[in-house]
Design an enzyme around this catalytic site. Structure first.
Site, PDB file in Angstrom:
ATOM      1  N   ASP A 182    -107.246  48.315 -24.557  1.00  0.00           N
ATOM      2  CA  ASP A 182    -106.269  48.940 -25.439  1.00  0.00           C
ATOM      3  C   ASP A 182    -106.373  48.606 -26.928  1.00  0.00           C
ATOM      4  O   ASP A 182    -106.465  49.484 -27.761  1.00  0.00           O
ATOM      5  CB  ASP A 182    -104.862  48.587 -24.954  1.00  0.00           C
ATOM      6  CG  ASP A 182    -104.710  48.763 -23.447  1.00  0.00           C
ATOM      7  OD1 ASP A 182    -105.676  49.163 -22.784  1.00  0.00           O
ATOM      8  OD2 ASP A 182    -103.616  48.496 -22.938  1.00  0.00           O
ATOM      9  N   GLU A 418    -104.155  37.755 -15.724  1.00  0.00           N
ATOM     10  CA  GLU A 418    -104.690  39.014 -16.240  1.00  0.00           C
ATOM     11  C   GLU A 418    -105.900  38.734 -17.132  1.00  0.00           C
ATOM     12  O   GLU A 418    -106.930  39.395 -17.036  1.00  0.00           O
ATOM     13  CB  GLU A 418    -103.570  39.708 -17.024  1.00  0.00           C
ATOM     14  CG  GLU A 418    -103.884  41.109 -17.454  1.00  0.00           C
ATOM     15  CD  GLU A 418    -102.751  41.704 -18.290  1.00  0.00           C
ATOM     16  OE1 GLU A 418    -101.780  40.980 -18.610  1.00  0.00           O
ATOM     17  OE2 GLU A 418    -102.856  42.884 -18.635  1.00  0.00           O
TER      18      GLU A 418
END
Ligand code: 9WN
Length: 483
Positions: A182, A418
């Protein structure tokens, strides 16, 4: 740095807890990307999740892919999110407003953009597992490939046509989220041309409630741009040509393109093996076109592939892991060897400040490197898996194994974060992230080179371990405790 083999105890703990995490995130016919931060199905996460689950259950792995395919748009696009029950994830379905799109699927709520085409790579891996096991698993997997081949081909064809109308050989992305990375510095230059207009509806971020430190996530200014592009997609009714004519962010993505090339090669291979005729040649042609596009983008001065800003016509020079796209799609043996050396060398995995010699999202030697911020430096286990997979595929077993062992060493705490702070090894972002657990299962199953062995899934919770030598870490603001 030498990284040793995980001990039998590490292996048992890690396999057990990885399986436990995936079971906890299982919602019947799909897996949420993480329990709280990402409570829906994400497209490229689902690919990694499926290949990890396949080490335990081939039928369940195929179910994951089948669910993903249920969200396919009439254009062939696989959307980046399939929404599950209502949650606090933002942007939600009210923000995506995909009802304006003629091509949306019936009966499934999805976002309106896409993510990297990892899925057929996962499928070929699952098929490999199923064939090794033989019996009903093999029959099921082969039947699944035959049945779904046209859908995978439609997905790849969508990327090769609607997202490369001028045949650059690079897949065009319309949003940083479509890259899966992102806020990568790869997108800083194109995002500098994205200026949210006054018509943008107000918004409240909900992601920050799920992380201990907001600096690990993109900034508010970045989020405003992400949501502005979403508005532009809605205004274009999610029609790619209409968006291209009006949208602010249009970039040829080398990593997506390399994955498309690799996945198309594999689709052609598994199709041909199963006697499928229609679509095999088309698949090979897609692979050739995008491999050529990726190789053409390589900067001879750095040996790294470069994204192309299609609004300005300029290549984007950033030392990000996406520069290793040629490793994924192959096509130039000398370059692959140079990329292997670069990846394992002192600018990347061999950088002296790294806690583990695992692929960082941005080179620690780059001025763009920020060790705690999302895709601007932290290590993402899935990226490491991809590079290990690519090296293995191009015959570089030793290099692949070094990434695999380092990746396992990084995950030995069994938190399955993550992403990881590359200099200290601290867990960042979400915990119990499905794709991280899935990668661990796959890496464990591959611990005898050449002979993938299934791991045993334990169904009871196992303790988290904080390895000696690491400072205790925070989990959602509280101390990590043995449970
Ligand atoms: C937006 C689910 C996804 C990953 C992406 C990662 C992150 C979403 C977000 O989480 O993106 O799609 O809300 O930040 O960047 O790669 O697929 O794990």
């Amino acid at each position: 740095m030498t990284v040793s083999q995980p001990t039998p105890n590490d292996v048992a703990l890690m396999a057990g807890r990885a399986g436990y995490v995936l079971k906890g995130n299982d919602r019947g016919d799909f897996t949420v990307a993480s329990p709280t931060l990402y409570p829906h199905m994400w497209s490229w996460d689902a690919g990694f999740v499926a290949l990890g689950i396949a080490t335990v259950s081939v039928p369940r792995a195929l179910t994951e892919l089948r669910t993903l395919l249920s969200g396919q748009w009439a254009t062939g696009m696989l959307p980046h999110i399939l929404f599950h029950s209502p949650s606090d994830y933002f942007p939600d379905t009210d923000r995506w407003r995909t009802q304006v799109a003629a091509a949306r699927p019936a009966g499934v709520l999805t976002s309106g953009i896409t993510q990297p085409p990892i899925h057929v790579i996962a499928l070929s891996r699952i098929l490999h597992d199923a064939r090794r096991r033989g019996g009903p698993d093999r029959e099921l997997a082969e039947a699944f490939v035959v049945e779904t081949f046209p859908q995978w081909l439609a997905w790849h064809r969508y990327l090769a046509t609607a997202r490369d109308p001028y045949a650059h050989g690079l897949v065009e992305i319309h949003h940083g989220w479509e890259s899966g990375m992102d806020d990568s510095p790869r997108w800083d230059a194109p995002y500098s041309h994205v200026h949210p207009g006054p018509e943008m509806p107000p918004f409240v971020r909900r992601d920050l409630a799920h992380v201990s430190d907001p600096s690990q996530r993109p900034s508010d200014a970045e989020y405003a741009r992400y949501l502005w592009l979403l508005e532009q997609k809605v205004r274009a009714r999610y029609d790619d040509a209409a968006y291209r004519a009006t949208g602010d962010f249009v970039v040829g993505d080398v990593l997506v393109s390399a994955l498309l090339a690799a996945a198309s090669d594999l689709l052609a291979d598994i199709g041909a093996e199963l006697g499928i005729v229609e679509g095999v040649e088309e698949s090979r042609a897609i692979a050739r076109r995008f491999r050529t596009g990726v190789l053409r983008s390589v900067d001879p001065a750095t040996d790294l592939a470069r994204d192309l800003d299609l609004r300005t016509g300029k290549y984007l020079d950033v030392d990000s892991a996406a520069g290793f796209a040629p490793l994924l799609c192959g096509g130039d043996d000398a370059l692959i060897r140079r990329q292997r050396d670069l990846l394992l060398g002192p600018r990347w995995c061999g950088h002296s400040r790294l806690r583990w010699p695992v692929v960082p999202s941005v080179s620690p030697a780059s001025p763009h490197f920020r060790e705690r911020t999302y895709w601007r430096g932290p290590q993402w286990p899935v990226l490491n898996w991809l590079m290990a997979w690519a090296l293995n595929r191009s015959g570089e077993q030793e290099a692949a194994n070094s990434l695999r062992l380092a990746g396992l060493a990084q995950l030995v705490d069994c938190d399955f974060a993550e992403y990881y702070e590359p200099l200290t090894g601290e867990q960042l972002g979400s915990r119990d992230q499905s794709w991280t657990a899935a990668i661990a299962l796959d890496f464990l199953a591959a611990r005898r080179p050449g002979r993938r062995r299934p791991v045993r899934l334990l169904t009871s919770e196992l303790p988290r371990v904080t390895p000696a030598g690491r400072p205790p870490t925070q989990e959602f603001g509280g101390p990590t405790v043995a449970r």
